[in-house]
Every structure is written in structure tokens, then in C-alpha cells.
Design an enzyme around this catalytic site. Sequence first.
Site, short mmCIF file in Angstrom:
data_model
loop_
_atom_site.label_atom_id
_atom_site.label_comp_id
_atom_site.label_asym_id
_atom_site.label_seq_id
_atom_site.Cartn_x
_atom_site.Cartn_y
_atom_site.Cartn_z
N ASP A 274 0.88 -1.16 0.00
CA ASP A 274 0.00 0.00 0.00
C ASP A 274 0.92 1.22 0.00
O ASP A 274 2.09 1.14 0.39
CB ASP A 274 -0.96 0.00 1.20
C1 BGC Z 1 -5.06 3.13 -0.15
C2 BGC Z 1 -5.00 2.10 -1.27
C3 BGC Z 1 -4.73 2.80 -2.59
C4 BGC Z 1 -3.45 3.60 -2.46
C5 BGC Z 1 -3.08 4.35 -3.73
C6 BGC Z 1 -3.84 4.03 -0.14
O1 BGC Z 1 -3.95 5.06 0.78
O2 BGC Z 1 -5.17 2.47 1.10
O3 BGC Z 1 -6.19 1.37 -1.35
O4 BGC Z 1 -4.68 1.88 -3.64
O5 BGC Z 1 -3.58 4.55 -1.42
O6 BGC Z 1 -3.97 5.39 -3.94
#
Ligand code: BGC
Length: 839
Positions: free
Chosen positions: A226
Site C-alpha cells: 500500500d
Molecule cells: C489506499 C489504497 C490505494 C493507495 C493508492 C492508499 O492510501 O489504502 O487502497 O490503492 O492509497 O492510492
Amino acid sequence: MPETFDAPLRALADTLTLEQKVRLLTGADVWSTAAEPAIGLRAMTLSDGPSGVRGPVWDERDPSLNLPSATALAASWDLDLTARYGATSAAEARRKGVHVVLGPTINLHRSPLGGRHFEAFSEDPMLTGALAAEYVLAVQRHGIGATPKHYVANDFETERYTADVALDDRALHELYLAPFEAAVAAGAWLVMSAYNAVHGVTMTENALLTTPLRTHWYFDGVVVSDWTAVRSTVAAACADQDLVMPGPDGPWGANLVAAVRAGAVPEARIDAKVLRLLRLASRVGALDVGGLDGDGTELGDSTTNGLPETARSAPYAERLGRDVAREVAAAGMVLVRNNGELPWPATGPGTIAVIGEAASHPRTQGGGSATVVVTETVSPLDGLRAALPGATVRAHPGVPVQTGLHPLPLTAMTDPVSGKAGLRARFLDDDGVELLSEHRTAAQLVYLGTVPDGAATIELSTGYTPDPESDDLRLGVAGVGPTRLELDAEVAFERVLGGAGTALGAALLTPDVASVPVTSSERVAVVVRQRIPRGDGDAMGLVAITLGTAPARRDRTELIEAAAELARTSDAAVVVVGTSSETESEGFDRETLALPGAQDELVRAVAAANPRTVVVVNSGGPVLLPWRNEVAAVLLAWFGGQELGHALADVLLGDAEPGGRLPTTWPAEQDDVPVLSTTPVDGVLRYDEGIHIGYRAWLRAGRRPAYPFGHGLGYTTWHLADLALEAAADGSVEVGVSVRNTGDRRGKQVVQVYLSRSDSTVERPVRWLAGFATVFADPGHRKPVRITLAPRAFSHWDGEWQIEPGVFTIHVGTSVESLSLSTNVTVSTARWAAHGARE
Ligand code: BGC
């Protein structure tokens, strides 16, 4: 994957130096991986997802299809529709030059307070896994990677970067890992590791990345972090964490090269990660054949996703995408109450009062990273007006719900530089030197990875012409950082906008708002300047700012009386209620399940004024509906995507069946919810309820919710009969049942199969979902349905998957509480025997 398939990829990797290999393991920027021309490796673009595909820029000049959110799709319980949803996402990805979609989100609805539940499917692992598998297959069938996320136990948002989840092994395997197992079995090419920790170890360093993911499920794809979730060099690199996002900075890079040289990280670990990355590249078409052959063929443009430019820009079947969005929205709408009001006749009631802020400004998607920038959304009001040209459809905004801002509409703005509709956005450095100046056609701007280097200030300027018809407005700015608003060169305010802490993405997820009253309807020159804060958010290069209006606070009694008066003088009323982006979004959990503002009072007043009041609920997860038995009908519409309004009209007028069944339990009272808290104590969130979440917890507590899991009314009636079982040699059981549409119109039913076990030495849920099927039938028609219960449905986790021999009861019906048929099956690990069915 057999060695032979990997051999050419290994050979490629072997030509790289350690520095070259390590460079590939951190993103090149916020959304793409690094290219390596020496081996024909193109950059790959990853994009959110999961309900539509935003693409590498957050920009109204490159808009996306906004599909209904995951809870809406899950409520359809329809795997064929899920496949079309996945295929539509893949088409969007191709159109946008995206190789990998960051979805589906397959964490569970453990507590209804979870802020991000709109983005996840269900409280049930089996339903979640079935939908996830279908989504993954459909996306990848089109050569686009899918990324089930967030591995694992990321079922809440409070302290989301650091919280440690303490849970027992059975819950981990039977609930939280199970959907990931299904998605991996469907062949997912990536999995995203979560921010949180499990058993004291942050997920990007966790042994769960190895076992069961690699060792038992044979996952051969890429574990992408993530965004910013990798915090260490050695521990994360020694774990089965492959790719650090975003880049180009991060904890690996030169540190990792040094760690390998110092012997702290075996080089074989790096090679394994590079191999997986190359495997992904070959799957999504980002590995040039020239590179593979080593013949030095020139590489194409890395932004075209391996497609010739002509193919990428070929006219996209936008209409098809919209049709899928509309169909899913209707198929996911759950009718939970209907006293005979719906469906309306094709011409509708003659006069309709359409009431509520969400009737004109619905939430079509959840807030945060799942957001896509959409060209046009169809509100409930627009949808009803379009469907009923002969009816009188009158609107009232009800009571205020959003405490934030509605971005200024394009028609109200003039760019002072170009004179065109829109605004001018400029980035300035510390000395006020202009780094970027661009014309924008939206007033809600997000720069994520596109902020120019050295930018210290963002400036928005526009000529704003207030709508003469909307009185009592305030004009304001939402964002984070020291902010100044000038109106006709006079300073209107100068304030530091905070956002919730300095947490990553606060500007996007929890911005602060400052506003001033609009005192005239004459055009005014607006200039906003905001200093770009230096904080954690810098890691992503994020600036998010909105210039917009909010209704001035008006007397709620007056508003409610006016709305009720409109209802009183109409044949029927539709009240659209819902959550706001301040109460339900990524980045925080909900504090309450109650509807924000005075919406309950509004519904009660309207229902008292007009007995034909239909309430439409526009939320991503459960909310309390204390007036639910006082209104004619209640329809749960979720965050229904850009076509929400058309889908709503389809359902109200009976052109479409309200096809939804609840994928999650809706409580009557917050205090009744058996598993509620999402707040870690001393950094630890304990899942003490073990395997009993969702309907399992309600059943165990002996409490009744407002609406149980699996429940939903259609417009026709059904009879289920002829339950029969057939045992298959592989240990699965085929459940046969005949489903007859006993009403007078075509409809849809979701046949659900649950298991229970009365004499067990193992602790078990009271009953649990084991299989389901969606059925469509014409009036009077009987459809045979066959549902396969895999051996896993009978298994429990005790260090490994085990089946306790003995008698299981099979229940068949239309919700977890409405099970009209049952029979027993005797299970031994070797032999299955079916007993007679009971009705
Ligand atoms: C989220 C993810 C997301 C990523 C990129 C994170 O803060 O938890 O689900 O894919 O950001 O935007």
C-alpha cells in the site's frame, strides 16, 4: 510456475547489475514502476480502482467512468454482472494506459463503523471471495492486472498506518484470509500488502506474505505495498514484499543495495522479487519481445500500455460502460420495505416532491483513493425528470448534510487569463516565480505526483458569478495549509486550514473549510492562495484544494416545514437521505451509524405530510433508519455510480427489478451491534469475537437487526421447493432446488444456502453461508437451480483445513433468517450421505 516458463525471464534478470535490479523494486513515481530499456522492460502504470479506473492523473481533463461502489455490486450477488463490471474496468484501464488496477478491496465489514466499507464487498468471506474471484478473472482476461487488497485484516481506518490486529488463527483463516485465497486461486497477478500490523508485525514485513500466500496458495505474482506502507529496508526486503510504492524515494534504493552487499539481505531475495516483477510485465504486455530476444529492438512509448496509439485512442464504447454502471446500480438496490407503493406505473405519480440534499448532490462514489474524476453524474432528480417528462417533479433541498463544499460549477467560473469557462491554477515557488499555469475546468483539484518541483504555493483565480436563484450561499476553500481568499482584490480571510492531523493525505481525506457569505450575485474576482504544507503528505507529492459553495445555515425547522409542505401538495414524495463525505470515507471510521444532520426529522415530517413517501438511502454502509416503519417504501441505493439517478428511476418505475440483497447486516440500533469498536487500545485492535462477525455475531447474540444479511424484496413473489442433494466424488455436495416465480411479473431472486452443525466438538457459527445463485424468471415459471458446496464450506481451520465427520444441516432460502427448506447431510472425510429434505 514451472522453471521452463521462467527461464527466459531469469536470463533477462541475470543480465542486470544489483543496482539495476534494486531500482526496479521501487516505483519510478507515484503511479508507475521503473522501466529498464536494457531488457525491454517498459514502465507499468498502476491505478485506483476499484470502482472505475482513475488513471495516472487526478484530472477532469481525463475523466473516468464512475461505476457503483463495491457494496452496490456485492448487493447484486450476481457473478455474471461482476464479470461485466470487471471487464468494463479493464476496458477503462486500457483506454487510460493503465496496466494494473488497484482492486478489488476484499477486507471484510467487521464493524458497520468501518469508514471504507463502501469499497469492500461484504461481511461474509464466502460472498466476498466469490465476487473477488470473478472480478479478478474478468479484469485479467483482458490483459490487465488485478490487485486484491489490503492483505490482511485492514477492516478499519482508525490508526490505519500503525494499528496492530490481534486475532486468533481460526478467524484469520476462516474469515480474513479466505477472500484472498479465493482471489489468488482465481489467478490474481498482484496482491497489495496493508498498512496495519498483524500479530505485532507490520504487513509489509509479515510472515503471512510467505505462508500461506506463497507456500500454500502458490501465489506467483507481485506483492505491491500500500502507498508508503514499506517502512524498513532489511525486514521488508527479507519478507516476501516485492514492490515499494510510491517512488522514486523510499526505504529501499541505495540502502537496499548496501544491505545486500553487507550480507544483511541475500541477493537471491532480490532476484526472486525481480523475477516476479518481470512475470507481471510479461503478463500485462510491458516486456518487449525485442528485449526478451535480446535483439535490441527499439522500445515503444511507455505510456501506450503496449498498444499502438491508434488502438488506445480508438473511440471507446462509453455508452457500454454507462449501461453497465446503470445496470449494476439497479441490480444492487435493495428494497427493504414496500407497503405496495412500488413500483409506480410507467407514467409515475402525477406530481412528485423530490426532497433532500442528496437528491441533487448524491454521493455516487466513496471518498479517498477510490475516487475517480467523472464528467457527469445523473442525480435522482435528473433521473426522475428524464424518465417522467409528463410528470411535475418539484425539488426541495431538505436539510444540510454535507458540511464541506460543493465545488463551483463550470458555468459559474471564468478563467481570467483565457476568458474561458473555468479557472486558472498556478504553482509558484518561494520567490513567487511561476512554475506552472494551467486552465482547469473543475474547482476540486487534486495533484498527486504532479506538483511541480519546488512549488511552495498554489493559486486559483476565477471570475465567479453566483447563481441568482440560490440565495444564502457561502463561498469557501477546502484544503490544508495557510490559505488566503481575496474577493475583488480585498482579503476576505487568511487562515491556516488544518485537516485531521498531519496524516498522509489529510488534504484529500479530511480537509478543513473556511468560507465567507456571498453578498451579491454580481461576478467577483476570486483569488485563492494556499501555501503547500511540508508534512508526511509530501511523500506522495499531494495537493488537494476545492473552491466551492455551501448553503448558509438556515433554520432547520423552516426547511423541514417547507419540504413537508411540498410533499403535502404532491401525489408522492421521494426523500433521498445519506451520509456525507465528512462522516463516511477512507481515512477514518464512522463515529455513529445515525444519519448526519436533521435528516431523520426531515423524513418523519415528510412522511407525516404524505403517506406515499419513498425513502432512498444513499450511503456506502449501514445507517440507522428509525422511521423505517412509518414510510411507504425504503430503498437502499448505496453509492450508486454516475448513472445512479437513471437506475433509481428504472427501479421506481419498475423498468428494473430492485435486484439487491443485503451483503451486510443493517442494525436497528447502534447499541445492538455485536461487533462495533474499530478503535485500537494502546495501538492494538483485538478481534476478540473470533469467527463471529456480521450475521454470525447477530445470530450468536440472539439479536434481530432491522434487516438481516441476504434480505431484500423484489416486485414479485417466489416459492422454493424440491430440495435434493447429490454428493460428488470430490467431496462437494450439489444442492438442487426449484424456484418458482409465483407473482405476476418477471423478477430476480437470490437463493442462499447456509450450513449449521448441531452436535459439534468445534465452536461454530450458528450458521454460515455456503453457496448462492441468482435466478431470473418470468411469472409462473419454475427454474431448477444447482448450487455446489465445495468441501471447504464444511471445513474449519485447526492448524490446517479439517472436516469434522458427522451431520451438517443444509438450509435453503432467501436470507439468513428466511430459510424455508432444510435437510441433513452426513459427512465423513471419505463418504457423504444425504437424508430426506424437510420443508
Ligand atoms: C489506499 C489504497 C490505494 C493507495 C493508492 C492508499 O492510501 O489504502 O487502497 O490503492 O492509497 O492510492
